[in-house]
Design a protein around this motif. Structure first.
Motif, PDB file in Angstrom:
ATOM      1  N   GLY A  27      58.469  59.721  14.435  1.00  0.00           N
ATOM      2  CA  GLY A  27      57.070  59.976  14.723  1.00  0.00           C
ATOM      3  C   GLY A  27      56.405  60.923  13.751  1.00  0.00           C
ATOM      4  O   GLY A  27      55.297  61.407  14.020  1.00  0.00           O
ATOM      5  N   ASN A  28      57.052  61.188  12.598  1.00  0.00           N
ATOM      6  CA  ASN A  28      56.468  62.054  11.580  1.00  0.00           C
ATOM      7  C   ASN A  28      55.720  61.201  10.551  1.00  0.00           C
ATOM      8  O   ASN A  28      56.146  60.084  10.221  1.00  0.00           O
ATOM      9  N   THR A  33      54.381  56.156   9.965  1.00  0.00           N
ATOM     10  CA  THR A  33      55.302  57.204  10.429  1.00  0.00           C
ATOM     11  C   THR A  33      56.729  56.702  10.280  1.00  0.00           C
ATOM     12  O   THR A  33      56.981  55.491  10.160  1.00  0.00           O
ATOM     13  N   PRO A  81      54.633  65.923  12.523  1.00  0.00           N
ATOM     14  CA  PRO A  81      54.490  64.984  13.648  1.00  0.00           C
ATOM     15  C   PRO A  81      53.050  64.476  13.721  1.00  0.00           C
ATOM     16  O   PRO A  81      52.104  65.257  13.606  1.00  0.00           O
TER      17      PRO A  81
END
Length: 730
Positions: free
Chosen positions: A52-53, A48, A76
C-alpha cells in the motif's frame, strides 16, 4: 533477477523475437502518450506496491503534490491521500483504507490532497488491484482527476440545502430528515427523544421599528444564545422566519426539559445590542416527547406545534408540554374566537373591580378593573381563556379601549382618593395613537389623570426600547400613573426601571403563593423587590394573597398594598358604589389561617389501581402533592394506591382522608408544573412498556395503563365498591 528476464532453454522463434522488439519500441511511445494525456489535463497516474505504499507518481501528480524531491515515493498512500471530512450533503463513501485493505476497486473515490502550497485540493481516484498470473496481489494501478472546483461547488450546494444561510444552523429540511431518521432508529432501540418548537415573541416589532437588517442580526444572536444553552445535548435549527427547533435525543425527563425550556426563555428574553440600540424580545416554547406524544416526525412536530400555540395563548414568554387535551382545546379556541367577536359586538363584556388595600389600615386605595364575560350558553368564561384569543388579532384593541373608557366613567362615582387601574396589552400599548385614546377616555369621563393607573406587563419592552420610552414619556406628560404588572415573570430586566417611568411595581402572585412554606426562597425575593421599589421611589403591591400567613409575611416585608381574595373577590360597580354609599373604605381580611397548596379543579375520568384491580374514578381537583377523587366506596384511610392520570402518568399515592364516596390522596412524589398552569408527572411509563404488556402502540389513548389487562383477569376479590360515574360540568 526478475523472472521476466530469464532466458529460455530454447532459441526463440523469429516471430517471438520480432514481437519483443516491437514491445520495446512501443514503451517510449506509451510513455509519451501518458505524458500528453497529463498535459491535456485529462488525468494523473499513480501506483502502489503490495504493502500500500506509493511506488509511482506521474509527472503532473508530482508537480501538483509539490513532491520535487521524490519524498512521497515509499509513503503509505493513506498518508498522502486523506478521506474527506463529512460535510452536510457530501457523498457518502467507504474510507480509502477500508477499500484498500479489502482490495476492492476504487471507483470515484474522493480524497483530499495537499497541493504543496499549504492548501488542500480534492481528487477523484479510480483504480484496480493488480493480480499477476499466479494470483498474487501486486498493488494498485490508478488514475486521478483534480475536481476541486466541482467538489467545492457541489459541497456548497449540498450545504446550503441543509444549513440556514443566515444563522448557520440546521435548516427545516435537515431537521426533518434528522428527526425522521432518529425516530425510526429509536423505535427499534426503544429510546426516547424530545422536540422543542420556539417562536420569538415581538420579533415583528423589531423588524418594523428597527428594519430588516436589525432583525437579521437579532436572529443571529438568538441562534448563538440557543447553541450556548443546548451545547452538546441536542441539535438546534431554524425553521424559517422567527421559528427555531431543538432536537434532544434520549431525553424524556419533563423536569429536566422544563428547566432547559425555562433557561431558554430567560436567556432569549435578555436585552440585545443591535447597531448601538437595545432591543428586547421573548420566546415561547412548545415541547413534545417521543414515543409518548408521537411516533412519526409529523406527529411529534404537530404535537410540539400545538404545545407552542398553547404557551403563546397562556401569556407568552413561557413553555408548555403537549397533552392530549390540547387537541380539543385548539378546536374550542377557534370557536371561542367567533363567539368573542359576537360578544364584543353585543357589548356583553363587563368590568369587575378588585380592591388594592393598605395592609396596615385595611383602607382601599385603588381598584383594578378586570374583564368578565358571561356567555348565554357556556356561562362564565375566564379571562385566561378569552384574553389570549383576543390578543391574536386586533380584537384586543377594541376590548382594551372599551375597558379604559368604562373604567374612567365608573371611577368618577367613587371618592376622589380612590384610583382605578386598567390593564393594557402590549399590542394596545405600542399601537400608534394610544396616547390619544387615553386622553380621550379622560376627557370623556372628566376623571383626573392622577387617578388613572395603567398596568403594563414586561412584554411591552419586547422590541425597540427607544420607541417604548417615547410612549412612556407621552403618557407621563398626560399625568397618568404607570404600574409594572406581574413583575419578574416575563422579560425580566432591571434596566428599564431606572428610567423612572413607573409609580408602582406589582409583585406577581407566583412569588406570594407558598411563600410561607419551609425552605421557600420567595420571601427573600419579595424583600428584594420591595427594597428595590423603595429605593426608586415606587409603591409595591403583593398580588394573589389568599391566606392570613401570606398577608402577615408580605406586610412584614414592607409591601405597600395587598390584592387578593384575602380582602375581596372582584366586585361589580353596584357593589363598590354601595359600600362607598355606606361610608366605608375598609376591607377586612378574611381567609384561611395558612396557605394551602394550589389546587386545580378538574372533573374528568381517570384510573385508580389497587392491588390487581383497575377502578374508574373522577378526579375532582389536583395539586402538586395530592388530589381528591370520587367514584369508590369503602376505601379506608391509609390505603396505598396508584393514580393513573393517563398517557403513562402513574402516581404512587396514599389515602389520607375519606368520606363515603370521596377520597383525598397524598402523592409520594410531588408533581411538577407543565408550564401552562397545570401539573404533570416528571416521568411516564413508556409506550414500549405498554406494548410489552400486551397493548398495541396504535391503541394507546387517554388513560392507557400497562396493567389495564387486569380488568379481564382479576386475581382477587375487589376491595372497593365501584360507583356509577357521571362527570359534572366544571
Amino acid at each position: 533477477m526478475p523472472l521476466g528476464f530469464l532466458k529460455s532453454t530454447r532459441e526463440p522463434s523469429r516471430s517471438a523475437t520480432e514481437g519483443q522488439a516491437g514491445e520495446r519500441r512501443a514503451r517510449p511511445e506509451r510513455t509519451a502518450v501518458l505524458g500528453e494525456v497529463e498535459e491535456l489535463g485529462v488525468g494523473m497516474f499513480w501506483a502502489t506496491d503490495e504493502a500500500g505504499n506509493l511506488s509511482f507518481l506521474s509527472q503532473r501528480a508530482i508537480t501538483e503534490l509539490g513532491d520535487t524531491s521524490g519524498e512521497l515515493i515509499g509513503q503509505p498512500i493513506t498518508r498522502v491521500f486523506s478521506d474527506v471530512e463529512p460535510e452536510a450533503g457530501a457523498p457518502a463513501q467507504r474510507s480509502l483504507a477500508f477499500k484498500m485493505k479489502a482490495r476492492s476497486r476504487l471507483e470515484e473515490q474522493i480524497v483530499a490532497v495537499p497541493d504543496g502550497r499549504g492548501s488542500t485540493r480534492w481528487w477523484r481516484l479510480n483504480a484496480r488491484p493488480l493480480i499477476d498470473a499466479a494470483g498474487t496481489f501486486k498493488g494498485y494501478r490508478g488514475s486521478a482527476v483534480d475536481i476541486s472546483s466541482q467538489y467545492a461547488y457541489e459541497t456548497q450546494v449540498a450545504r446550503q440545502s441543509q444549513v440556514d444561510e443566515l444563522t448557520g444552523l440546521a435548516n427545516r429540511r435537515k431537521l426533518n430528515e434528522r428527526l425522521t431518521a432518529m425516530l425510526a432508529a429509536f423505535r427499534v432501540s426503544q429510546r426516547s427523544c424530545a422536540l422543542m418548537m420556539l417562536d420569538l415573541d415581538r420579533f415583528k416589532q423589531v423588524n418594523d421599528t428597527m428594519g430588516h437588517p436589525a432583525g437579521d442580526e437579532l436572529l443571529k444572536q438568538v441562534a448563538e444564545r440557543l447553541k450556548s444553552i443546548v451545547k452538546d445535548s441536542g441539535e438546534v435549527g431554524r425553521l424559517g422566519g422567527d421559528e427555531f427547533q431543538v432536537l434532544l435525543p434520549d431525553m424524556d425527563d419533563r423536569g429536566t426539559l422544563g428547566e432547559l425550556a425555562n433557561r431558554i426563555v430567560q436567556s432569549l428574553s435578555q436585552p440585545y445590542q443591535i447597531n448601538g440600540r437595545r432591543a428586547i424580545i421573548g420566546t415561547s416554547v412548545g415541547i413534545a416527547i417521543a414515543p409518548y406524544d408521537g411516533l412519526e416526525a409529523d406527529e411529534l412536530t404537530g404535537a410540539a406545534d400545538m404545545a407552542l400555540y398553547s404557551a403563546k395563548e397562556t401569556r407568552g414568554g413561557t413553555f408548555c408540554f403537549f397533552t392530549s387535551e390540547l387537541r380539543e382545546a385548539a378546536s374550542k379556541t377557534a370557536m371561542l374566537g367567533d363567539r368573542l367577536r359576537d360578544a364584543v359586538d353585543r357589548d356583553e363584556l363587563k368590568l369587575a373591580y378588585q380592591p388594592l388595600v393598605d395592609p396596615v389600615t385595611n383602607e382601599v386605595k385603588c381598584f383594578e378593573a378586570l374583564l368578565r364575560w358571561h356567555d348565554s350558553e357556556e356561562g362564565d368564561i375566564s379571562p385566561a381563556q378569552f384574553i389570549p384569543v383576543a390578543e391574536n388579532d386586533d380584537l384586543i384593541i377594541r376590548i382594551g379601549e372599551m375597558a379604559l373608557r368604562q373604567a374612567c366613567m365608573d371611577a368618577l362615582a367613587w371618592p376622589e382618593t380612590i384610583k382605578v387601574a386598567v390593564n393594557v396589552s402590549a399590542k394596545q400599548f405600542v399601537r400608534p395613537g394610544y396616547r390619544k385614546a387615553v386622553a380621550a377616555a379622560l376627557d370623556a369621563s372628566g376623571l383626573s389623570p392622577g387617578r388613572l393607573e395603567l398596568e403594563i406587563t414586561e412584554s411591552v419592552f419586547a422590541g425597540d426600547l427607544e420607541t417604548v420610552d417615547a410612549i412612556f414619556r407621552d403618557l407621563k406628560k398626560l399625568g397618568v400613573r404607570l404600574a409594572l404588572d406581574d413583575f419578574g415573570t416575563g422579560y425580566s430586566s432591571l434596566g428599564y426601571l431606572k428610567h423612572g417611568h413607573f409609580d408602582k411595581i406589582k409583585i406577581d402572585q407566583s412569588f406570594v403563593r407558598g411563600c410561607t412554606e419551609n425552605g421557600d426562597i420567595n420571601p427573600a425575593i419579595i424583600t428584594a423587590i420591595v427594597a428595590l421599589a423603595k429605593a426608586l421611589g415606587m409603591e409595591t403591591v403583593a398580588e394573589g394573597v389568599e391566606a392570613m400567613d401570606e398577608l402577615n409575611l408580605v406586610r412584614e416585608r414592607g409591601a405597600d398594598l395587598v390584592q387578593g381574595y384575602i380582602y375581596s373577590r372582584p366586585l361589580t360597580q353596584d357593589q363598590v358604589t354601595q359600600q362607598f354609599a355606606e361610608g366605608s373604605v375598609i376591607f377586612r381580611p378574611s381567609g384561611p389561617p395558612r396557605h394551602r397548596a394550589e389546587r386545580i379543579t378538574i372533573f374528568r375520568k381517570v384510573g385508580l389501581i389497587h392491588e390487581d384491580h383497575y377502578y374508574d374514578v373522577i378526579l375532582r381537583n389536583l395539586s402538586k402533592t395530592g388530589a381528591r377523587i370520587t367514584g369508590l366506596a369503602g376505601v379506608p384511610v391509609g390505603t396505598d394506591v396508584v393514580l393513573d392520570l393517563g398517557h403513562g402518568q402513574l402516581v404512587v399515592s396514599k389515602v389520607v382522608n375519606a368520606t363515603e364516596n370521596s377520597q383525598g390522596l397524598h402523592f409520594e412524589t410531588p408533581l411538577i408544573s407543565d408550564g401552562c398552569g397545570g401539573f404533570m408527572t416528571r416521568h411516564r411509563i413508556s409506550p414500549y412498556s405498554l406494548a410489552e404488556a400486551g397493548i398495541p402502540l396504535a391503541a394507546l389513548g387517554a388513560g392507557a395503563f400497562p396493567l389495564a389487562k387486569w380488568r379481564e383477569a382479576n386475581k382477587t376479590v375487589p376491595k372497593f365498591v365501584q360507583l356509577e360515574l357521571s362527570v359534572p360540568n366544571a
